[in-house]
Structure formats: structure tokens, C-alpha cells
Design an enzyme around this catalytic site. Structure first.
Site, mmCIF file in Angstrom:
data_model
loop_
_atom_site.group_PDB
_atom_site.id
_atom_site.type_symbol
_atom_site.label_atom_id
_atom_site.label_comp_id
_atom_site.label_asym_id
_atom_site.label_seq_id
_atom_site.Cartn_x
_atom_site.Cartn_y
_atom_site.Cartn_z
ATOM 1 N N LYS A 1 0.859 -1.188 0.000
ATOM 2 C CA LYS A 1 0.000 0.000 0.000
ATOM 3 C C LYS A 1 0.896 1.238 0.000
ATOM 4 C CE LYS A 1 -4.337 0.629 2.454
ATOM 5 N NZ LYS A 1 -4.957 0.483 3.769
HETATM 6 C C1 E4P Z 1 -8.334 1.310 3.589
HETATM 7 O O1 E4P Z 1 -7.562 0.556 3.051
HETATM 8 C C2 E4P Z 1 -8.008 2.074 4.807
HETATM 9 O O2 E4P Z 1 -7.329 1.239 5.697
HETATM 10 C C3 E4P Z 1 -9.204 2.583 5.554
HETATM 11 O O3 E4P Z 1 -10.396 2.350 4.905
HETATM 12 C C4 E4P Z 1 -8.940 3.972 6.041
HETATM 13 O O4 E4P Z 1 -10.081 4.658 6.358
HETATM 14 P P1 E4P Z 1 -10.513 5.229 7.775
HETATM 15 O O5 E4P Z 1 -9.303 5.269 8.654
HETATM 16 O O6 E4P Z 1 -11.058 6.585 7.479
HETATM 17 O O7 E4P Z 1 -11.546 4.291 8.275
#
Ligand code: E4P
Length: 215
Positions: free
Chosen positions: A83
Site C-alpha cells: 500500500k
Molecule cells: C483502507 O484501506 C483504509 O485502511 C481505511 O479504509 C482507512 O479509512 P478510515 O481510517 O477513514 O476508516
């Protein structure tokens, strides 16, 4: 549409896997910090447990360092997807990683043009954060529809991974918009099975069955 679990909690991952609908897992530094465990051993355990893609996030801000970090993460297991936050240095790294055959998930995305440039750099997945857009008064799901149109117009194979999902309606809208994947918290995934009329319907059948004469 594929369903990913958005967590680094191994107990949640094991339980959700038993439901038979989990296609993969996305983690992020916040999820990892909540577990209180060292990242490397946690990542190894998650990758061993999940029979599908597992996103592990890089923390560097410079392309060379992101590539080095990504190679280390990718070496953990065959199902690792690295990622990378969407920024110029990140996308420079994604282009190089894609040439090396390392899968990437370009994250923290908020605009259709960011999604366009990520696809041009060979991203495997693009992660638009719909819930965070909703929270500042933008319609997050409009972004998904725009990205779908752009990717279809030009035949980009980057998969649209809807992230920062807050409730089951986001999952429904993502599916209707033609997203490839939705990633969600454990509690949201659990709710996908539920409907109050189903509970009432089962209750009624069980009540009525008691009235059937015994053989
Ligand atoms: C997605 O891969 C992220 O980990 C996640 O959805 C982040 O979003 P949030 O921290 O706003 O829930």
C-alpha cells in the site's frame, strides 16, 4: 464485487474468514498500532491466515525508500500487496514496483485525477476514501462513479477498492457503481448478513413449527 476486511486484528480476521465471504484484508498503520504488536510478526501471521491479497502500508516519503520498503514487505509472503500513499514520490515508486511485478494499492485517494495518474503508473488497486469525503460534505460515492467511468473509458485494469466505508449502504452503493472491491470494518461486514425482517421471519417459522403435531 470482492469484499475485503479492513483491520489488523487477527481474531477478527479469523472469525470473518469463517463466514466465507472475505476475499482479502487491508491493513494500515492505525490498525497495526491498535493491536499493540510488532508489525513484522503480525504481518506474517495475517498473510499466513488470509488466502487472498493482504495490503501492507509503506511509511517512507521518498521514492527510493518506498521501493526499498515495498520490496521488504513483498518478501513477507506471495499474497502481499504494498500500500503506497498517493503522492508524486509514491507514484514514482509504484511505477517501478509495477515493472518489478510487485502488486500495489494506492491509498489515501480523494480525486478522480489522482486515480487517473495512479492507473497510468500501473497501480493494481486504487483506494478512494469515501467515508472521509462524506465527512467533509462531499459525496464520496460520486468519486467512485467518476473513477469507474475514467477507467472504463480507457481500459485501465487498476481495480477500484472502495475504502473508509462507514456503513452497509456504502457497500451497496459501491456495488451499484461497479467498484471491484469494498473494504470494511468487521462490524460493517457483519451487518451485511442482517435484516430485521429475516430475524422476525425465522422467529415466526420456529414459533409455528412448535404447533406442528409430534409424530
Ligand atoms: C483502507 O484501506 C483504509 O485502511 C481505511 O479504509 C482507512 O479509512 P478510515 O481510517 O477513514 O476508516
Amino acid at each position: 464485487m470482492k469484499l475485503f476486511l479492513d483491520t489488523a486484528d487477527i481474531d477478527q480476521i479469523r472469525e470473518a474468514l469463517s463466514w466465507g465471504i472475505v476475499d482479502g484484508v487491508t491493513t494500515n498503520p492505525t490498525h497495526v498500532s491498535k493491536t499493540g504488536r510488532p508489525a513484522r510478526e503480525l504481518y506474517e501471521e495475517i498473510c499466513r491466515t488470509v488466502p487472498g491479497p493482504v495490503s501492507l502500508e509503506t511509511l517512507s516519503l521518498d521514492a527510493d525508500e518506498i521501493v526499498a520498503e515495498a520490496r521488504q514487505l513483498a518478501a513477507i509472503a506471495d499474497n502481499v500487496v504494498v500500500k503506497v500513499p498517493i503522492m508524486r514520490e509514491g507514484l514514482k515508486a509504484v511505477k517501478r514496483l509495477s515493472a518489478e511485478g510487485i502488486k500495489t494499492n494506492v491509498t489515501v485517494t480523494f480525486s478522480p485525477l489522482q486515480a487517473l495518474v495512479a492507473a497510468k503508473c500501473g497501480a493494481t488497486y486504487i483506494s478512494p476514501f469515501v467515508g472521509r469525503l462524506d465527512a467533509v460534505g462531499h459525496i464520496g460515492m460520486d468519486l467512485i462513479r467518476q473513477i469507474r467511468t475514467i477507467y472504463d473509458n480507457y481500459g485501465f485494469e487498476t481495480e477500484i477498492l472502495v475504502a473508509a466505508i462507514r456503513h452497509p449502504l456504502h457497500v451497496l452503493e459501491a456495488a451499484l457503481a461497479g467498484a471491484d472491491v469494498s473494504t470494511m470494518f468487521f462490524d460493517v461486514m457483519k451487518q451485511l448478513f442482517d435484516h430485521p425482517l429475516t430475524d422476525r421471519g425465522i422467529e415466526m417459522f420456529l414459533e409455528d413449527w412448535k404447533k406442528v403435531p409430534k409424530e
